[in-house]
Design an enzyme around this catalytic site. Structure first.
Site, PDB file in Angstrom:
ATOM      1  N   HIS A 198       0.831  -1.216   0.000  1.00 54.34           N
ATOM      2  CA  HIS A 198       0.000   0.000   0.000  1.00 54.34           C
ATOM      3  C   HIS A 198       0.855   1.251   0.000  1.00 54.34           C
ATOM      4  O   HIS A 198       0.467   2.280  -0.530  1.00 54.34           O
ATOM      5  CB  HIS A 198      -0.998  -0.034   1.151  1.00 54.34           C
ATOM      6  CG  HIS A 198      -2.127  -0.965   0.868  1.00 54.34           C
ATOM      7  ND1 HIS A 198      -2.156  -2.253   1.350  1.00 54.34           N
ATOM      8  CD2 HIS A 198      -3.215  -0.828   0.080  1.00 54.34           C
ATOM      9  CE1 HIS A 198      -3.243  -2.848   0.893  1.00 54.34           C
ATOM     10  NE2 HIS A 198      -3.902  -2.014   0.128  1.00 54.34           N
ATOM     11  N   ARG A 305     -10.830   4.119  -1.671  1.00 54.57           N
ATOM     12  CA  ARG A 305     -10.332   3.270  -0.583  1.00 54.57           C
ATOM     13  C   ARG A 305     -10.644   3.950   0.749  1.00 54.57           C
ATOM     14  O   ARG A 305      -9.818   4.675   1.301  1.00 54.57           O
ATOM     15  CB  ARG A 305      -8.810   3.074  -0.719  1.00 54.57           C
ATOM     16  CG  ARG A 305      -8.385   2.151  -1.855  1.00 54.57           C
ATOM     17  CD  ARG A 305      -6.880   1.939  -1.817  1.00 54.57           C
ATOM     18  NE  ARG A 305      -6.448   0.811  -2.594  1.00 54.57           N
ATOM     19  CZ  ARG A 305      -5.976   0.881  -3.848  1.00 54.57           C
ATOM     20  NH1 ARG A 305      -5.895   2.039  -4.459  1.00 54.57           N
ATOM     21  NH2 ARG A 305      -5.581  -0.216  -4.472  1.00 54.57           N
ATOM     22  N   ARG A 345     -15.570   1.777  -1.531  1.00 56.37           N
ATOM     23  CA  ARG A 345     -15.297   0.463  -0.962  1.00 56.37           C
ATOM     24  C   ARG A 345     -15.370   0.570   0.553  1.00 56.37           C
ATOM     25  O   ARG A 345     -14.785   1.477   1.149  1.00 56.37           O
ATOM     26  CB  ARG A 345     -13.914  -0.031  -1.375  1.00 56.37           C
ATOM     27  CG  ARG A 345     -13.632  -1.409  -0.786  1.00 56.37           C
ATOM     28  CD  ARG A 345     -12.341  -1.983  -1.286  1.00 56.37           C
ATOM     29  NE  ARG A 345     -11.195  -1.274  -0.745  1.00 56.37           N
ATOM     30  CZ  ARG A 345      -9.938  -1.539  -1.100  1.00 56.37           C
ATOM     31  NH1 ARG A 345      -9.696  -2.456  -2.021  1.00 56.37           N
ATOM     32  NH2 ARG A 345      -8.934  -0.886  -0.575  1.00 56.37           N
ATOM     33  N   GLU A 443     -11.059 -10.777  -5.243  1.00 52.48           N
ATOM     34  CA  GLU A 443      -9.625 -10.658  -4.949  1.00 52.48           C
ATOM     35  C   GLU A 443      -9.095 -11.858  -4.160  1.00 52.48           C
ATOM     36  O   GLU A 443      -7.938 -11.878  -3.755  1.00 52.48           O
ATOM     37  CB  GLU A 443      -9.315  -9.338  -4.236  1.00 52.48           C
ATOM     38  CG  GLU A 443     -10.144  -9.047  -3.013  1.00 52.48           C
ATOM     39  CD  GLU A 443      -9.840  -7.675  -2.409  1.00 52.48           C
ATOM     40  OE1 GLU A 443      -8.811  -7.065  -2.736  1.00 52.48           O
ATOM     41  OE2 GLU A 443     -10.656  -7.224  -1.584  1.00 52.48           O
ATOM     42  N   ASP A 467      -4.505  -8.150  -4.571  1.00 52.44           N
ATOM     43  CA  ASP A 467      -4.690  -9.247  -3.624  1.00 52.44           C
ATOM     44  C   ASP A 467      -4.893 -10.573  -4.333  1.00 52.44           C
ATOM     45  O   ASP A 467      -4.465 -11.612  -3.835  1.00 52.44           O
ATOM     46  CB  ASP A 467      -5.866  -8.948  -2.683  1.00 52.44           C
ATOM     47  CG  ASP A 467      -5.431  -8.031  -1.551  1.00 52.44           C
ATOM     48  OD1 ASP A 467      -4.349  -8.269  -0.992  1.00 52.44           O
ATOM     49  OD2 ASP A 467      -6.153  -7.069  -1.251  1.00 52.44           O
ATOM     50  N   ARG A 477       2.397  -9.450  -0.482  1.00 49.91           N
ATOM     51  CA  ARG A 477       2.635  -8.331  -1.414  1.00 49.91           C
ATOM     52  C   ARG A 477       3.554  -7.265  -0.830  1.00 49.91           C
ATOM     53  O   ARG A 477       4.015  -6.378  -1.547  1.00 49.91           O
ATOM     54  CB  ARG A 477       1.308  -7.726  -1.882  1.00 49.91           C
ATOM     55  CG  ARG A 477       0.470  -7.128  -0.777  1.00 49.91           C
ATOM     56  CD  ARG A 477      -0.964  -6.886  -1.234  1.00 49.91           C
ATOM     57  NE  ARG A 477      -1.192  -5.514  -1.657  1.00 49.91           N
ATOM     58  CZ  ARG A 477      -2.392  -4.997  -1.860  1.00 49.91           C
ATOM     59  NH1 ARG A 477      -3.483  -5.738  -1.714  1.00 49.91           N
ATOM     60  NH2 ARG A 477      -2.540  -3.754  -2.233  1.00 49.91           N
ATOM     61  N   CYS A 514      -9.729  -3.030 -10.696  1.00 50.32           N
ATOM     62  CA  CYS A 514      -9.307  -1.831  -9.958  1.00 50.32           C
ATOM     63  C   CYS A 514      -7.952  -2.040  -9.283  1.00 50.32           C
ATOM     64  O   CYS A 514      -7.475  -1.167  -8.573  1.00 50.32           O
ATOM     65  CB  CYS A 514     -10.357  -1.402  -8.942  1.00 50.32           C
ATOM     66  SG  CYS A 514     -10.627  -2.614  -7.649  1.00 50.32           S
TER      67      CYS A 514
HETATM   68  C1  PEP Z   1      -6.559  -5.018  -4.899  1.00 54.14           C
HETATM   69  O1  PEP Z   1      -6.390  -5.846  -4.008  1.00 54.14           O
HETATM   70  O2  PEP Z   1      -6.212  -5.200  -6.094  1.00 54.14           O
HETATM   71  C2  PEP Z   1      -7.196  -3.721  -4.601  1.00 54.14           C
HETATM   72  C3  PEP Z   1      -7.588  -2.913  -5.561  1.00 54.14           C
HETATM   73  O3  PEP Z   1      -7.343  -3.384  -3.311  1.00 54.14           O
HETATM   74  P1  PEP Z   1      -6.142  -2.960  -2.342  1.00 54.14           P
HETATM   75  O4  PEP Z   1      -4.920  -2.736  -3.196  1.00 54.14           O
HETATM   76  O5  PEP Z   1      -6.580  -1.739  -1.642  1.00 54.14           O
HETATM   77  O6  PEP Z   1      -6.008  -4.158  -1.457  1.00 54.14           O
HETATM   78 MG    MG Z   2      -7.333  -5.673  -2.090  1.00 56.97          MG
END
Ligand code: PEP
Ligand code: MG
Length: 583
Positions: A198, A305, A345, A443, A467, A477, A514
């Site tokens: 993130h 988000r 979301r 995801e 995810d 990740r 997304c």
């Molecule tokens: C994802 O998991 O691809 C997503 C868009 O959500 P985040 O990156 O906030 O987990």
């Molecule tokens: Mg995600």
């Protein structure tokens, strides 16, 4: 010093040139030595002076807070000032200097460590949280004592000298990253992190070059070193020669020119050569990001988000945003988008976005109580957010998006909670959109493999590739040691993606992507060939993706993509995806 090059993971494109601004934790490189009796009072004075300086710093930060700064920021600074005035910090370290003859830094660190250990024993979660505040105050004083790094909050906004600075740190949490939003830096370098952590995502949203996973960059790079970040290659050049510097300045100028050209596409509709209209949406973290989304020509928000409204609030009575505060944020976002849809979301907390870092206790947080699992376990928090979103839906087009669903019962419970929130609002005479569309993030592989469950219950799907890749390939990740295994082109990922897109099309429900794949121009044609018609990405990526779409012909892409889906050898997949771009 001789020039040298560091290799890591590129998380944001482009070239940055500037001087290193080290955010090294001061406590790590503190000197420990004993002083003579005759030095004691001088050392005491040095520490007192540093404490006074930090008091003044805090006052300056307080009085310089912008008018629209969140209320908790002021409270956060007050807490730090209170801690600084407490005899535990302002007196005890002085006694340590006098009695034990420690140097000032050592005395301070000894006392901070002692207090931190005491806080670890405390049962009360709120009080335990204060440990982080004490450490931050200690860091501030240490930085003044050692004169190493300028405290971040001291650096003003504006693009003068700061535009020339590159932030170098061991790690930057997503919450800390938020502090950089209003300041102009030209780049980021961190030791830790992966492509889709993130922190990297926030860095990309700031649209400046960044390189992460650099291992020991923060100890090899020195304050004020000249740095070049080559964001495309994931390389950082330290103290470049004049020749290399000149070459990079030239490349930087070319990139700037290209960007300007892209700017002309803002109002052009995203239509392929064969006449298919593609929807380009923006990912945002705060309502203020809507301005950048509109500026880039986004036709809506595909992913808000919302958790960023909840995190980064430590230090302030660890309160969650109230229903009214949340409502105001969501309402501002719909108002800013002027009639365009905004997909909000619900809270995706946990893993690398903990509500409070101190509360992170799960052994494997990415597999723990995160996102919808957390919300269903905390119904009051969830209901509060649902009411706030629903109330905002009376002011514009809002869609509700639910993260991390895997089980039918989770979908059913979530839908029941939404109905419950509607009932509460009806009882209170509050307006909302009764037809608000509810969609699921796909995801978790289990979701991508049981699509009929989702299609039956939901009005739209949004694929979170970040995810989906993490869980399908079993790689954290945020762990740079396995970052090389993070591969969007793994055939398993391609099949889960293509199946989801096809299932949505067959059932007649919209599917978007997304995750970060949506903003990667190298993958645009592959996704188009799979049948994707909705892409949601950071505003900074929209125009480049649009350019790719304008030059794409679906009639040519479809058969080639079908062939890729029959290919399993990684090298062959890469070659075929590259060929799509030549069509
Ligand atoms: C994802 O998991 O691809 C997503 C868009 O959500 P985040 O990156 O906030 O987990
Ligand atoms: Mg995600």
């Amino acid at each position: 010093m001789a020039s040298f090059t560091l290799h890591g993971i590129s998380v944001s494109r482009g070239i940055a040139i500037g001087r290193a601004h080290l955010l090294a934790p001061a406590a790590l490189d503190v000197q420990h030595y004993l002083i003579g009796e005759e030095q004691v009072e001088a050392e005491v004075y040095r520490l007192q002076h540093a404490i006074v300086t930090v008091h003044k710093e805090l006052q300056t930060i307080w009085s310089d807070l912008p008018k629209d700064a969140p209320a908790e920021l002021g409270a956060f600074i007050d807490v730090h000032a209170l801690i600084l005035s407490d005899p535990m910090i302002s007196d005890v370290p002085l006694d340590i200097i006098r009695n034990r003859h420690y140097n000032a830094e050592w005395a301070l660190v000894t006392q901070i460590d002692e207090l931190s250990a005491q806080f670890d024993e405390v049962e009360d979660a709120y009080l335990r949280e204060r440990k982080a505040d004490i450490q931050q105050v200690g860091e501030r004083v240490l930085k003044v004592l050692t004169g190493t790094a300028t405290a971040l909050a001291n650096i003003g906004s504006g693009d003068g000298i700061n535009a020339q600075m590159i932030v170098v740190a061991h790690d930057i949490s997503p919450a800390d990253m938020l502090q950089f939003r209003n300041r102009s830096f030209s780049g980021f370098v961190t030791d830790l992190g992966g492509q889709n952590s993130h922190t990297a995502i926030v860095a990309r949203s700031l649209d400046i070059p960044a390189a992460v996973g650099m291992y020991n960059a923060s100890s090899l790079i020195e304050q004020d070193d000249w740095l070049i970040i080559d964001g495309d290659a994931g390389v950082v050049i330290v103290d470049p020669s004049p020749l290399v510097l000149a070459q990079y300045r030239e490349r930087q100028a070319v990139q700037l020119r290209d960007r300007k050209k892209l700017g002309k596409l803002k109002k052009t509709p995203a239509i392929t050569v064969d006449g298919t209209e593609i929807t380009l949406l923006a990912n945002i973290e705060f309502p203020e990001d809507c301005a950048a989304a509109l500026d880039a020509g986004a036709v809506g928000v595909g992913l808000f988000r919302s958790e960023f409204l909840f995190i980064g609030r430590t230090g302030y009575a660890n309160k969650l945003p109230s229903e009214d505060e949340q409502f105001e944020s969501y309402r501002r976002a719909v108002a800013a988008m002027k009639g365009r849809p905004v997909t909000i979301r619900t809270l995706d907390i946990g893993a690398d976005k903990p509500l409070h870092a101190a509360e992170q206790t799960a052994l494997n947080p990415a597999l723990g109580l995160r996102a919808i699992r957390y919300c269903l376990a905390e119904p009051q928090i969830f209901l509060t957010q649902l009411r706030a979103i629903l109330r905002a839906s009376a002011f514009g087009r809002i869609k509700l998006l639910i993260p991390m669903l895997a089980h039918a019962f989770e979908i059913d419970q979530t839908l029941a909670m939404i109905e419950h929130a509607k009932l509460q609002l009806r009882d209170a005479g509050q307006k909302f959109d009764p037809q608000i569309p509810v969609g699921a993030m796909i995801e978790i592989p289990a979701a991508a493999l049981t699509l009929p469950l989702f299609i039956k219950r939901m009005s739209f799907l949004s694929i979170g590739t970040n995810d989906l890749i993490q869980y399908t390939l079993a790689i954290d990740r945020v762990d740079h040691e396995v970052a090389h295994l993070y591969n969007p082109l793994h055939p398993a990922i391609l099949h889960l993606l293509a199946n989801t897109i096809a299932a949505g099309a067959k059932a007649g429900i919209p599917v978007s992507v997304c995750g970060e794949m949506a903003g990667d121009t190298k993958l645009t044609r592959l996704l188009l060939g799979m049948g994707l018609r909705e892409f949601s990405m950071h505003p900074a990526q929209i125009l480049a993706v649009k350019q790719e779409i304008l030059n794409s012909d679906l009639l040519k892409l479809k058969p080639k993509t079908a062939k890729i889906m029959r290919t399993f050898e990684p090298a062959a997949i890469i070659a075929e995806v590259e060929q799509l771009r030549l069509l």
